[in-house]
Structures are given as C-alpha cells and as structure tokens.
Design a protein around this motif. Structure first.
Motif, short mmCIF file in Angstrom:
data_model
loop_
_atom_site.label_atom_id
_atom_site.label_comp_id
_atom_site.label_asym_id
_atom_site.label_seq_id
_atom_site.Cartn_x
_atom_site.Cartn_y
_atom_site.Cartn_z
N LEU A 18 -66.60 15.01 5.89
CA LEU A 18 -66.70 13.90 5.37
C LEU A 18 -67.09 13.44 4.03
N ASP A 19 -66.64 12.78 3.53
CA ASP A 19 -67.36 13.56 1.86
C ASP A 19 -68.86 12.51 1.77
N SER A 20 -69.08 13.11 0.88
CA SER A 20 -71.17 12.48 0.31
C SER A 20 -70.97 10.87 -0.48
N ASP A 21 -69.29 10.32 -0.32
CA ASP A 21 -69.47 8.90 -1.16
C ASP A 21 -68.93 8.05 0.27
N ALA A 22 -69.15 8.93 0.80
CA ALA A 22 -68.24 7.80 2.49
C ALA A 22 -69.30 6.96 3.02
N LEU A 23 -68.96 5.99 4.14
CA LEU A 23 -69.54 4.66 4.00
C LEU A 23 -69.39 5.06 5.79
N VAL A 24 -69.65 5.08 6.86
CA VAL A 24 -69.38 5.16 7.82
C VAL A 24 -70.07 2.85 9.10
N SER A 25 -69.15 2.94 10.10
CA SER A 25 -69.69 2.52 11.23
C SER A 25 -70.26 2.54 12.29
N PRO A 26 -70.96 1.84 12.83
CA PRO A 26 -71.71 3.41 13.72
C PRO A 26 -70.67 3.80 15.45
N ASP A 27 -69.66 3.17 15.31
CA ASP A 27 -68.12 3.94 15.81
C ASP A 27 -67.53 5.03 15.61
N ILE A 53 -63.63 5.76 7.17
CA ILE A 53 -64.46 5.54 5.75
C ILE A 53 -64.09 4.35 4.67
N TYR A 54 -65.43 4.42 4.19
CA TYR A 54 -65.07 2.83 3.50
C TYR A 54 -66.05 3.99 2.03
N HIS A 55 -65.40 4.08 1.05
CA HIS A 55 -65.50 4.85 -0.41
C HIS A 55 -66.27 4.08 -1.22
#
Length: 237
Positions: free
Chosen positions: A91-100, A224-226
C-alpha cells in the motif's frame, strides 16, 4: 483467515502518511491476524514519530533503510521481510482505505496461493478529512467527490478480459494496491533492488510473477482512495 502484513514504503510526506495510517485503524479484519509495517526509505522528516503516535488495535512496526536514490522497491522488500505473514498487501503512503479493505484482499488468498490481487484506485482530496473521522470510519470515503482522472488499468482490464486474456496482464501490477502470498513473493525474488529511479520496479516484478503462472485478479472493490493533495506529479499516469 490468513496472517496479513500491510507494507507501506514511506519517504517524507508525514502528514499524508498520518491520514493513511488513521484510515487503517478501522479495519474489520481480526486484529490478531494483522500487522502494518512502515518501511522508511531514509526520510529527512521524522516518520518514526508518526508511527509512534499512531495507536491501532493491531500490531505495527517501523523499519528504516538509508536513502540511496529512489528506494521504494528496496523499502518494500525490507518491510516484507520484517514480520512473519502468509499474505502481503503493498500500500502506498498516500492511500486511504475503507474498513473492509484487508478483508477483501485476504479472501482471494484463502483458496488460491498463487493469486496476485490488483485493487482499484480513485483520486480524491483529503483536505477536510480529520484523523478522528478516518480512525472511526465516520466518513464514507466512497461518497466523497472523486477527481476525474483516467486510470490505464481500467482500459487494460477491459482489453484483457479482466487480466485473463492476452500476454500483458502483468502491466496492471502497480504496487500502490496489490496483494500476494508471502511464499509467492519470496519464491519470485521480490522487487529488484537495482532500481534507483522512479517507476518500472513494480512492472518488472509483475512480469516475473506473470512468468511463474500467478493468477492475476482484478478487484475494483478492494479500492484505495489516492490523496491527490500530495501528488507533485499532478496525477499524470
């Protein structure tokens, strides 16, 4: 469910990394089966302090190497070897993710140890999203306004019947959001440490995985949400 390690290579951009870690806090995957490893590529910023301040319900680890050119591939190798696991998610350091996020990746590896899972990606601004909101999943990332940016992998996935046809599916291996069995990572040799410039180290590793007969899986829902706020390249592919 398998023991999973999430490996995040980091070079500076501490504020962005802090949000990425905050979003990981809310994972619904069993805490006893999850470890997040931040692999610092010799940052001049105090990345270790960001990791120390983060308090997730699962294990975390900070490792560091000296900076020697673009070292994301080497950092990923360092992180992958830092803790025992059955599955590695890069995973990149600028990637947001959801709980699942972790659950979606891990499910593919239960029955097929040769799966290489290529997750989806969209672009958004994280300005206005607080660490508290991300830690508690109080904000629905999927409901945020996305930036209209093309992703070459969407075209590639369609052209290859979801990476199953033709001989170019390996090109979808972009290490901002991929997972594979640790045994497959090790037997294929990991990332080539000779790369010292931006890009291509993940495509080259993807090519080697493809040559071993790995099963490439396109899963847009493992998204992921960049955070485009940190994107100095302007989001160009």
């Amino acid at each position: 469910m398998p023991q999973v390690s999430i490996v995040i290579p980091a070079y500076n951009r501490s504020e962005v990394l802090a949000k990425t870690l905050s979003a990981l806090t809310a994972q619904n995957y069993p805490a006893s089966s999850l470890t997040v490893v931040v692999a610092d590529d010799g940052s001049s910023e105090n990345v270790e302090a960001v990791v120390d301040a983060w308090d997730p319900p699962f294990s975390k680890l900070y490792v560091r190497q000296d900076h020697d050119g673009f070292g994301a591939g080497r950092a990923r190798n360092l992180g992958a070897g830092a803790v025992p696991s059955e599955v590695i998610i890069f995973l990149d350091s600028d990637a947001l993710v959801s709980p699942d996020f972790v659950s979606k990746h891990a499910a593919w590896h239960v029955d097929d140890p040769k799966s290489v899972v290529i997750g989806g990606r969209v672009h958004l601004s994280s300005t206005g999203l607080s660490a508290e909101q991300l830690e508690t999943a109080a904000v629905d990332l999927g409901a945020q306004p996305f930036e209209d940016r093309a992703d070459f992998r969407s075209v590639l996935t369609r052209r290859t019947s979801r990476l199953q046809s033709t001989d170019e599916g390996y090109r979808a291996f972009v290490s901002s959001n991929v997972s594979l069995a640790t045994s497959l990572f090790e037997s294929t040799g990991g990332f080539d440490a000779r790369f010292r410039w931006w890009g291509s180290e993940d495509s080259e590793f993807g090519w080697r995985l493809w040559q071993t007969g790995a099963t490439f899986v396109a899963d847009e829902t493992a998204r992921i949400y960049h955070q485009v706020d940190s994107d100095t390249a302007g989001g160009e592919e």
